[in-house]
Design a protein around this motif. Structure first.
Motif, PDB file in Angstrom:
ATOM      1  N   ALA A  96      -2.763  -5.092  -3.300  1.00 51.77           N
ATOM      2  CA  ALA A  96      -2.481  -4.183  -2.188  1.00 51.77           C
ATOM      3  C   ALA A  96      -3.464  -4.392  -1.038  1.00 51.77           C
ATOM      4  O   ALA A  96      -3.077  -4.425   0.135  1.00 51.77           O
ATOM      5  N   GLU A  97      -4.741  -4.568  -1.375  1.00 51.49           N
ATOM      6  CA  GLU A  97      -5.761  -4.784  -0.341  1.00 51.49           C
ATOM      7  C   GLU A  97      -5.501  -6.081   0.421  1.00 51.49           C
ATOM      8  O   GLU A  97      -5.593  -6.130   1.647  1.00 51.49           O
ATOM      9  N   GLU A  98      -5.150  -7.134  -0.328  1.00 51.40           N
ATOM     10  CA  GLU A  98      -4.942  -8.432   0.316  1.00 51.40           C
ATOM     11  C   GLU A  98      -3.696  -8.434   1.204  1.00 51.40           C
ATOM     12  O   GLU A  98      -3.668  -9.106   2.233  1.00 51.40           O
ATOM     13  N   MET A  99      -2.669  -7.687   0.785  1.00 53.85           N
ATOM     14  CA  MET A  99      -1.414  -7.670   1.560  1.00 53.85           C
ATOM     15  C   MET A  99      -1.388  -6.538   2.583  1.00 53.85           C
ATOM     16  O   MET A  99      -0.454  -6.428   3.369  1.00 53.85           O
ATOM     17  N   GLY A 100      -2.399  -5.660   2.541  1.00 51.52           N
ATOM     18  CA  GLY A 100      -2.539  -4.644   3.581  1.00 51.52           C
ATOM     19  C   GLY A 100      -1.599  -3.464   3.494  1.00 51.52           C
ATOM     20  O   GLY A 100      -1.118  -2.963   4.515  1.00 51.52           O
ATOM     21  N   PHE A 101      -1.326  -2.982   2.294  1.00 52.29           N
ATOM     22  CA  PHE A 101      -0.534  -1.747   2.173  1.00 52.29           C
ATOM     23  C   PHE A 101      -1.258  -0.754   1.268  1.00 52.29           C
ATOM     24  O   PHE A 101      -2.099  -1.152   0.454  1.00 52.29           O
ATOM     25  N   PRO A 102      -0.968   0.542   1.401  1.00 46.48           N
ATOM     26  CA  PRO A 102      -1.656   1.546   0.585  1.00 46.48           C
ATOM     27  C   PRO A 102      -1.279   1.451  -0.885  1.00 46.48           C
ATOM     28  O   PRO A 102      -0.172   1.016  -1.228  1.00 46.48           O
ATOM     29  N   HIS A 103      -2.200   1.855  -1.747  1.00 48.17           N
ATOM     30  CA  HIS A 103      -1.995   1.781  -3.194  1.00 48.17           C
ATOM     31  C   HIS A 103      -2.567   3.028  -3.847  1.00 48.17           C
ATOM     32  O   HIS A 103      -3.675   3.445  -3.529  1.00 48.17           O
ATOM     33  N   TYR A 104      -1.803   3.616  -4.746  1.00 50.27           N
ATOM     34  CA  TYR A 104      -2.235   4.834  -5.435  1.00 50.27           C
ATOM     35  C   TYR A 104      -2.166   4.628  -6.941  1.00 50.27           C
ATOM     36  O   TYR A 104      -1.269   3.945  -7.444  1.00 50.27           O
ATOM     37  N   VAL A 105      -3.108   5.230  -7.655  1.00 46.90           N
ATOM     38  CA  VAL A 105      -3.089   5.231  -9.120  1.00 46.90           C
ATOM     39  C   VAL A 105      -2.813   6.663  -9.570  1.00 46.90           C
ATOM     40  O   VAL A 105      -3.518   7.585  -9.166  1.00 46.90           O
TER      41      VAL A 105
END
Length: 380
Positions: free
Chosen positions: A79-88
């Motif tokens: 997610a960080e590399e592709m630039g979108f938000p990520h939630y756990v």
């Protein structure tokens, strides 16, 4: 006025990708990572969500699992590399209640459960799907190898292009309402190599990550040890009994055996090869007999999820093909509805080792369409 389908984006919506929000269920593996990266590259408003399903500390060192420890870290990196938000999201309690507890109870009742189906049905495509809607997503995408195709009566479920990767057996309980909201961008790919090639193209850190193996919460495939931890005292010994009534030996707990098992019974020296044909939990007996006792043609099925165009009970018989185990090819059968959710399935050719707790999945005799399925529910 009819919609001009040429204006639909790749996920089937009449608007630009940038205005289409999609939640991607990310396990941390290569498949769901490729889905997220591909949709992000196409310009969609991607939100990655990873479920923590069981104790993260215990699973940190375990490779080949999903939804815990290192996998959460891998999903976050993508997610960080592709630039979108990520939630756990912490789904441990939901997962335990909806999947692990039933797995233990089914095993103790002498069944052979398939927890991956229950996880898709009760967690990923239920609670996570509702979370996606709460996030105002237009749809939810996963890395499953299965296809969603538009038919005359709406979306249909079809087998993956790559038969070796097809996951239809594990997704038969996907309802029409869920299918309307779900997307499976990998289902049309010709092979897993094609998926890994995409991962390399996007420069994903998980491009060479091994596929997950076994059931995520069962280390090394040792079901019995998990059951003993969940249900202390479950491995009580008893008799190994021939179908004709002879006591042949003792066993160390019904949970250590499965229908169709031949090896490891500890009753050598007999004239005929013997197989486990029944597990009698109440009597604490493992019943064995000759191979022909494993063969059956009639299977009772319940909790049916029907994906046909007409109501399930609109016909007395459906002539389809069925799979009674994920590793076996479909075989021709006649399905006779008893109610909207129950049926008797008659196989044209007898199958061996059919066990309660397994799924019976319905397929078209020709073509790739899946018509749903149900659960095999009693012994033979």
């Amino acid at each position: 006025m009819a919609l001009d389908t040429t204006q639909l984006n790749s996920l089937g919506f009449p608007k630009p990708p940038s205005e289409t929000r999609v939640v991607v269920a990310m396990s941390g593996g290569v498949d769901s990572s490729v889905v997220a990266a591909q949709l992000a590259e196409e310009g969609y408003d991607v939100v990655g969500v990873t479920l923590q399903l069981y104790d993260h500390g215990a699973a940190l060192a375990k490779k080949g699992a999903c939804c815990a420890g290192i996998d959460i870290h891998d999903a976050r990196r993508v997610a960080e590399e592709m630039g979108f938000p990520h939630y756990v999201l912490d789904y441990e309690n939901i997962f335990k209640d909806a999947v692990i507890d039933e797995f233990a109870e089914s095993y103790l009742a002498g069944a052979t459960p398939v927890p991956c189906i229950r996880c898709n049905e009760r967690v990923k495509f239920k609670d996570l799907l509702e979370t996606a809607k709460d996030l105002e997503a237009d749809c939810m995408a996963t890395g499953h190898y299965i296809q969603r195709k538009m038919g005359a009566n709406g979306p249909e479920l079809h087998c993956a292009e790559d038969a070796n990767r097809d996951q239809s057996y594990f997704l038969f309980s996907t309802t029409p309402e869920q299918l309307d909201y779900l997307r499976f961008p990998l289902g049309h790919l010709p092979s897993k190599d094609a998926t890994r090639a995409l991962a390399s193209k996007y420069g994903l850190p998980v491009a060479d990550k091994p596929d997950s193996q076994d059931i995520c919460f069962v280390p090394d495939g040792n079901y019995a040890s998990v059951i003993e931890k969940l249900r202390p005292g479950a491995a009580e010994p008893g008799d190994i009994v021939h179908a004709d009534g002879r006591v042949l030996g003792t066993h160390r707990g019904v949970i250590h055996y499965t229908i169709g098992q031949r090896r490891g019974l500890g009753i050598g020296g007999l004239d005929e090869p013997l197989y486990v044909v029944k597990l009698d939990v109440d009597a604490k007996q493992v019943v064995v007999g000759p191979k022909e006792m494993l063969a059956t043609r009639t299977i009772p099925v319940r909790e049916i999820n029907w994906l046909g165009d007409e109501p399930f009970t609109s016909q007395k018989e459906w002539h389809l093909s069925v799979k009674v185990r994920s590793t076996r090819p479909p075989t021709e059968a006649v399905i006779r509805p008893i109610s909207e959710t129950e049926a008797e399935v008659e196989l044209m050719v007898a199958e061996e080792g059919i066990s309660p707790g397994q799924a019976c999945v319905f397929y078209a005799n020709e073509g790739s369409r899946i018509f749903g399925g149900g659960w095999i529910w009693r012994g033979y």
